[in-house]
Scaffold this motif. Structure first.
Motif, PDB file in Angstrom:
ATOM      1  N   PRO A  24     100.992  49.601  93.320  1.00 32.42           N
ATOM      2  CA  PRO A  24     101.235  50.909  93.939  1.00 32.42           C
ATOM      3  C   PRO A  24     100.228  51.975  93.522  1.00 32.42           C
ATOM      4  CG  PRO A  24     102.907  50.405  92.282  1.00 32.42           C
ATOM      5  CD  PRO A  24     102.129  49.154  92.494  1.00 32.42           C
ATOM      6  N   GLU A  25      99.655  51.850  92.331  1.00 34.91           N
ATOM      7  CA  GLU A  25      98.662  52.837  91.891  1.00 34.91           C
ATOM      8  C   GLU A  25      97.404  52.758  92.757  1.00 34.91           C
ATOM      9  OE1 GLU A  25      97.701  55.729  88.547  1.00 34.91           O
ATOM     10  OE2 GLU A  25      99.492  54.947  89.528  1.00 34.91           O
ATOM     11  N   ILE A  26      96.976  51.539  93.069  1.00 33.43           N
ATOM     12  CA  ILE A  26      95.837  51.357  93.972  1.00 33.43           C
ATOM     13  C   ILE A  26      96.177  51.888  95.356  1.00 33.43           C
ATOM     14  CG2 ILE A  26      94.425  49.643  95.171  1.00 33.43           C
ATOM     15  CD1 ILE A  26      94.474  47.931  92.658  1.00 33.43           C
ATOM     16  N   ASN A  27      97.389  51.621  95.817  1.00 35.34           N
ATOM     17  CA  ASN A  27      97.798  52.087  97.144  1.00 35.34           C
ATOM     18  C   ASN A  27      97.765  53.608  97.225  1.00 35.34           C
ATOM     19  OD1 ASN A  27      98.276  49.388  97.655  1.00 35.34           O
ATOM     20  ND2 ASN A  27     100.500  49.538  97.363  1.00 35.34           N
ATOM     21  N   ARG A  28      98.279  54.278  96.198  1.00 36.06           N
ATOM     22  CA  ARG A  28      98.271  55.742  96.204  1.00 36.06           C
ATOM     23  C   ARG A  28      96.849  56.270  96.123  1.00 36.06           C
ATOM     24  NH1 ARG A  28     103.069  54.794  92.986  1.00 36.06           N
ATOM     25  NH2 ARG A  28     101.821  54.814  91.071  1.00 36.06           N
ATOM     26  N   TRP A  46      88.911  53.397  78.607  1.00 36.27           N
ATOM     27  CA  TRP A  46      89.802  53.412  77.443  1.00 36.27           C
ATOM     28  C   TRP A  46      90.298  52.014  77.089  1.00 36.27           C
ATOM     29  CZ3 TRP A  46      95.256  52.435  77.609  1.00 36.27           C
ATOM     30  CH2 TRP A  46      95.745  52.152  78.883  1.00 36.27           C
ATOM     31  N   THR A  47      90.381  51.142  78.082  1.00 40.77           N
ATOM     32  CA  THR A  47      90.802  49.763  77.847  1.00 40.77           C
ATOM     33  C   THR A  47      89.733  48.938  77.144  1.00 40.77           C
ATOM     34  OG1 THR A  47      90.041  49.270  80.091  1.00 40.77           O
ATOM     35  CG2 THR A  47      92.394  49.703  79.804  1.00 40.77           C
ATOM     36  N   GLU A  48      88.506  49.503  77.078  1.00 44.18           N
ATOM     37  CA  GLU A  48      87.393  48.814  76.430  1.00 44.18           C
ATOM     38  C   GLU A  48      86.931  49.568  75.177  1.00 44.18           C
ATOM     39  OE1 GLU A  48      86.278  45.913  77.433  1.00 44.18           O
ATOM     40  OE2 GLU A  48      87.620  45.853  79.166  1.00 44.18           O
ATOM     41  N   GLY A  49      87.782  50.438  74.646  1.00 40.77           N
ATOM     42  CA  GLY A  49      87.455  51.161  73.422  1.00 40.77           C
ATOM     43  C   GLY A  49      86.716  52.464  73.631  1.00 40.77           C
ATOM     44  N   GLY A  50      86.563  52.900  74.888  1.00 34.85           N
ATOM     45  CA  GLY A  50      85.879  54.149  75.173  1.00 34.85           C
ATOM     46  C   GLY A  50      86.852  55.291  75.414  1.00 34.85           C
ATOM     47  N   LEU A  51      86.323  56.402  75.937  1.00 33.20           N
ATOM     48  CA  LEU A  51      87.123  57.596  76.156  1.00 33.20           C
ATOM     49  C   LEU A  51      87.413  57.871  77.632  1.00 33.20           C
ATOM     50  CD1 LEU A  51      85.400  60.070  73.644  1.00 33.20           C
ATOM     51  CD2 LEU A  51      87.480  58.725  73.297  1.00 33.20           C
ATOM     52  N   MET A  52      86.884  57.042  78.529  1.00 35.53           N
ATOM     53  CA  MET A  52      87.082  57.288  79.948  1.00 35.53           C
ATOM     54  C   MET A  52      88.505  56.915  80.363  1.00 35.53           C
ATOM     55  SD  MET A  52      84.831  58.754  81.680  1.00 35.53           S
ATOM     56  CE  MET A  52      83.455  59.602  80.902  1.00 35.53           C
ATOM     57  N   TYR A  53      89.181  57.880  80.945  1.00 31.11           N
ATOM     58  CA  TYR A  53      90.631  57.754  81.151  1.00 31.11           C
ATOM     59  C   TYR A  53      91.025  58.723  82.248  1.00 31.11           C
ATOM     60  CZ  TYR A  53      95.564  57.823  79.454  1.00 31.11           C
ATOM     61  OH  TYR A  53      96.933  57.724  79.323  1.00 31.11           O
ATOM     62  N   SER A  54      91.667  58.240  83.270  1.00 31.58           N
ATOM     63  CA  SER A  54      92.168  59.117  84.324  1.00 31.58           C
ATOM     64  C   SER A  54      93.680  59.257  84.221  1.00 31.58           C
ATOM     65  CB  SER A  54      91.828  58.563  85.719  1.00 31.58           C
ATOM     66  OG  SER A  54      92.510  59.274  86.728  1.00 31.58           O
ATOM     67  N   PRO A  55      94.218  60.457  84.418  1.00 26.95           N
ATOM     68  CA  PRO A  55      95.668  60.598  84.535  1.00 26.95           C
ATOM     69  C   PRO A  55      96.148  59.779  85.732  1.00 26.95           C
ATOM     70  CG  PRO A  55      94.628  62.748  84.234  1.00 26.95           C
ATOM     71  CD  PRO A  55      93.526  61.771  84.502  1.00 26.95           C
ATOM     72  N   PRO A  56      97.454  59.486  85.779  1.00 22.67           N
ATOM     73  CA  PRO A  56      97.986  58.624  86.836  1.00 22.67           C
ATOM     74  C   PRO A  56      97.876  59.253  88.228  1.00 22.67           C
ATOM     75  CG  PRO A  56      99.516  58.766  84.994  1.00 22.67           C
ATOM     76  CD  PRO A  56      98.477  59.810  84.764  1.00 22.67           C
ATOM     77  N   PHE A  57      97.664  58.414  89.215  1.00 20.85           N
ATOM     78  CA  PHE A  57      97.709  58.823  90.617  1.00 20.85           C
ATOM     79  C   PHE A  57      99.119  58.551  91.123  1.00 20.85           C
ATOM     80  CE2 PHE A  57      93.255  59.043  90.138  1.00 20.85           C
ATOM     81  CZ  PHE A  57      92.771  59.827  91.177  1.00 20.85           C
ATOM     82  N   ARG A  58      99.969  59.549  90.982  1.00 22.38           N
ATOM     83  CA  ARG A  58     101.356  59.407  91.447  1.00 22.38           C
ATOM     84  C   ARG A  58     101.978  60.783  91.618  1.00 22.38           C
ATOM     85  NH1 ARG A  58     103.887  55.502  88.632  1.00 22.38           N
ATOM     86  NH2 ARG A  58     105.791  56.105  89.723  1.00 22.38           N
TER      87      ARG A  58
END
Length: 339
Positions: free
Chosen positions: A270-274, A327-339
């Motif tokens: 659903p996150e991709i869909n949104r 962020w999943t690879e140890g970095g700081l790149m991170y988006s708030p949720p699309f919802r």
């Protein structure tokens, strides 16, 4: 080919409050193009190619916003700005947003009345010297002449670093990266200091990059990102969530190669869909079409794709992801949720 304008030096004070319009989105739509402030030319980040078409990591943000709003990533008028003129250009309304190696700071956010919409590159200030100088640390630069761009955080960080380490330097003020490169290569200064990414980009343009060394010290935090004027929250949201869309797309595995397939019908995520507009009403919430984020991603790919083809390890710039990894690879790149 879009015309490029280099702005003259103006005074920022007093312009921000009067120029901030609550209808930037309407203005951009009526005009039919986005006015985006960029550098005067920094390889990999923002520079015109042989055909005069602007390319680069920061340019991609401008094109993504234009695609989201106008449906056309090429509907951008690029305005070259220096460290001195960039804030006047934004405050006066000459540009709709600024996307050039600009550091998010307290005073720029508050005193200058700008709104940073996120960070697209986590950086830090470094030093480049000719290898023949035989210097291995910035702490050995006592008495050096240093090329420094005026009107930048770099200028202030330099003074702090030399003061803390009780060493002296002689500044050589310059306006643009091109001028810094010319002065540095001509021997007018021993050292060039700016954001480490900028040093890598500049060195990559030299005839003999291997003759120059970037010293190990990183003396500051330089969160670089696009910014808009205070006073128009809707426009700020559009710029912010366009950048977030590029970052989120990489996390969710949405690429320029599979985006058409993923957006042809709702997926199991659903996150991709949104994000892609096949579910929910996110586009309407910011006054855009349902597929605004899809268009933004299609302009140049997701964040990782943009990074790799403009400044990544397989380019002449040769930058690793580092803090700019997901962020999943140890970095700081991170988006708030699309919802």
């Amino acid at each position: 080919m879009k015309n490029t304008v280099i702005l003259g030096a103006l005074t920022v004070a007093g312009l921000a409050a009067g120029a901030a319009s609550a209808a930037t989105l309407d203005d951009v739509k009526a005009r039919g193009n986005l006015n985006c402030g960029v550098s005067t030319g920094l390889t990999g980040f923002s520079a015109p190619d042989a055909n005069g078409v602007w390319q680069g990591f920061d340019v991609a943000v401008c094109r993504a916003v234009a695609a989201a709003v106008l449906g056309d990533p090429m509907a951008v008028e690029f305005v070259s700005t220096t460290g001195q003129t960039r804030f006047t250009a934004l405050a006066s309304g000459e540009i709709d947003m600024l996307a050039r190696n600009t550091t998010w700071t307290f005073s720029r956010d508050n005193d200058l009345k700008f709104e940073f919409v996120g960070v697209n590159y986590y950086d830090g200030q470094g030093f480049m010297i000719p290898k023949e100088l035989g210097v291995s640390s910035a702490k050995e630069l006592d008495g050096a002449t240093v090329c420094i761009q005026t009107g930048t955080t770099t200028e202030l960080n330099l003074a702090d670093f030399f003061r803390v380490n009780n060493i002296n330097y002689e500044p050589v003020p310059i306006e643009t990266n091109a001028e810094a490169q010319q002065q540095y290569l001509a021997g007018a200064c021993d050292v060039y200091t700016t954001d480490a990414s900028g040093l890598a980009a500049t060195r990559a343009s030299f005839e003999t990059p291997g003759d120059h060394v970037i010293l190990p010290e990183i003396i500051s935090k330089e969160p670089l990102g696009p910014l808009v004027r205070h006073g128009d929250n809707e426009w700020g949201d559009i710029a912010r969530w366009t950048l977030n869309a590029l970052i989120a797309a990489e996390e969710y595995g949405v690429t320029s190669a599979n985006i058409e397939e993923l957006s042809s019908a709702p997926t199991d995520n659903p996150e991709i869909n949104r994000l892609l507009g096949t579910e929910g009403e996110l586009g309407a919430m910011i006054g855009l079409e349902a597929d605004w984020a899809k268009k933004a991603i299609m302009a140049n790919g997701n964040y990782g794709e943009i990074f790799e083809k403009t400044i990544g390890e397989n380019t002449p710039i040769g930058l690793s992801r580092g803090l700019n990894a997901q962020w999943t690879e140890g970095g700081l790149m991170y988006s708030p949720p699309f919802r």
